[in-house]
Write an enzyme that holds these catalytic residues in place. Structure first.
Site, mmCIF file in Angstrom:
data_model
loop_
_atom_site.group_PDB
_atom_site.id
_atom_site.type_symbol
_atom_site.label_atom_id
_atom_site.label_comp_id
_atom_site.label_asym_id
_atom_site.label_seq_id
_atom_site.Cartn_x
_atom_site.Cartn_y
_atom_site.Cartn_z
ATOM 1 N N CYS A 119 22.297 31.212 -12.295
ATOM 2 C CA CYS A 119 23.663 31.032 -13.382
ATOM 3 C C CYS A 119 24.269 31.786 -13.662
ATOM 4 O O CYS A 119 24.728 32.541 -12.717
ATOM 5 C CB CYS A 119 23.375 29.936 -14.151
ATOM 6 S SG CYS A 119 24.658 28.425 -14.371
ATOM 7 N N HIS A 223 20.414 26.140 -10.437
ATOM 8 C CA HIS A 223 18.953 26.062 -11.689
ATOM 9 C C HIS A 223 17.470 25.080 -11.487
ATOM 10 O O HIS A 223 17.727 23.983 -11.098
ATOM 11 C CB HIS A 223 19.303 24.800 -13.016
ATOM 12 C CG HIS A 223 20.579 25.920 -14.037
ATOM 13 N ND1 HIS A 223 20.032 26.631 -14.709
ATOM 14 C CD2 HIS A 223 21.585 25.386 -14.239
ATOM 15 C CE1 HIS A 223 20.666 27.144 -15.946
ATOM 16 N NE2 HIS A 223 21.881 26.510 -14.791
ATOM 17 N N GLU A 225 15.008 26.431 -12.418
ATOM 18 C CA GLU A 225 13.832 25.965 -13.619
ATOM 19 C C GLU A 225 14.181 24.168 -13.945
ATOM 20 O O GLU A 225 13.700 24.201 -15.453
ATOM 21 C CB GLU A 225 14.297 26.977 -14.262
ATOM 22 C CG GLU A 225 15.150 26.869 -14.822
ATOM 23 C CD GLU A 225 16.919 27.862 -14.643
ATOM 24 O OE1 GLU A 225 17.648 27.889 -15.703
ATOM 25 O OE2 GLU A 225 16.708 27.448 -14.003
#
Length: 254
Positions: A119, A223, A225
């Site tokens: 990001c 994202h 994660e």
């Protein structure tokens, strides 16, 4: 999932400062910790660096880093890509942190040290290579609360498809041509930095992935994660990152 055969060290940079809302700061730390945990499971020694208050210079940090991960977070100061602030959605700026992480990216690239950006990290890669950003995407699919001016049950998060460009490092890592991605960004890459290429985009044309044409530098705008993301995405991305570190180590030893 295999572990690294050598005691590799990776610097994971992020931004945490007092000018950020408490909930946002907590979210940044939680996302960072997911990446730190996954790298640890791969046998990597992780050094976390808060770019807002680093304890050592970027050059010193790079001396012991076999790889660099730049996490997501606050907006980047537009002055660093030759613009002034054009939208009231651009906030929580921390120019010193931006400059520190840009120095890390440039230093790592110059030393042929693998870099992975998520990001904000992907956006910083573009700026480090001389590119610019779209300061605000406006209403759309990329961030719910900013687009609609009110939070939803899912906060700022959304999901949308991303098309992976054929023949890129990202395509080789993920092994897919289209993925469902977890997103939360109101900015994106605009003019591409020198020596970079687009590796992924959303169906509306917004760039969602970039990578260097020379050296292992990979940035993803989404994202992988985040807790509601497909965990296979982060696993593959970090495994590809570690493999790049291993290859770089073999080449240096040859």
């Amino acid at each position: 999932m295999t572990t690294a055969p050598n005691n590799f060290s990776v610097a994971v940079t992020y931004v945490d400062s007092d000018n950020m809302p408490v909930d946002y700061r907590s979210e940044i730390i939680a996302l960072r910790d997911v990446v730190v945990s996954k790298l640890g499971a791969l046998g990597i020694n992780v050094v976390t660096i808060n770019a807002a208050s680093p304890v050592e210079s970027s050059s010193s940090a790079l001396e012991t880093a076999d790889g660099v991960v730049v996490m997501g977070g606050v907006d980047i100061d537009p002055a660093l890509y030759g613009q002034s602030v054009e939208s009231d959605t651009v906030k929580h700026l921390h120019p010193e942190a931006d400059e520190y992480e840009i120095e890390m990216i440039r230093g790592a690239y110059g030393a042929d040290t693998p870099v992975f950006g998520i990001c904000r990290g992907s956006q910083l890669i573009n700026v480090a290579f001389g590119g610019t950003l779209i300061q605000d995407l406006g209403p759309g699919i990329h961030v719910t609360a900013v687009s609609e001016n009110e939070p939803t049950e899912d906060g700022d998060w959304n999901n949308h498809d991303i098309v992976i460009s054929e023949g890129t490092a990202l395509a080789e890592i993920l092994g897919e041509s289209r993925i469902d991605a977890r997103v939360s960004h109101h900015q994106a890459v605009d003019a591409l930095g020198e020596g970079l290429r687009v590796s992924a985009h959303a169906d509306d044309g917004v760039i969602e992935g970039i990578e260097a044409t020379g050296g292992w530098v990979v940035g993803v705008q989404w994202h992988p994660e985040e807790k509601n993301s497909d965990p296979a995405q982060l696993n593959r991305l970090l495994e590809g990152f570690v493999l790049a570190i291993e290859e770089r180590t073999r080449q240096r030893a040859a």
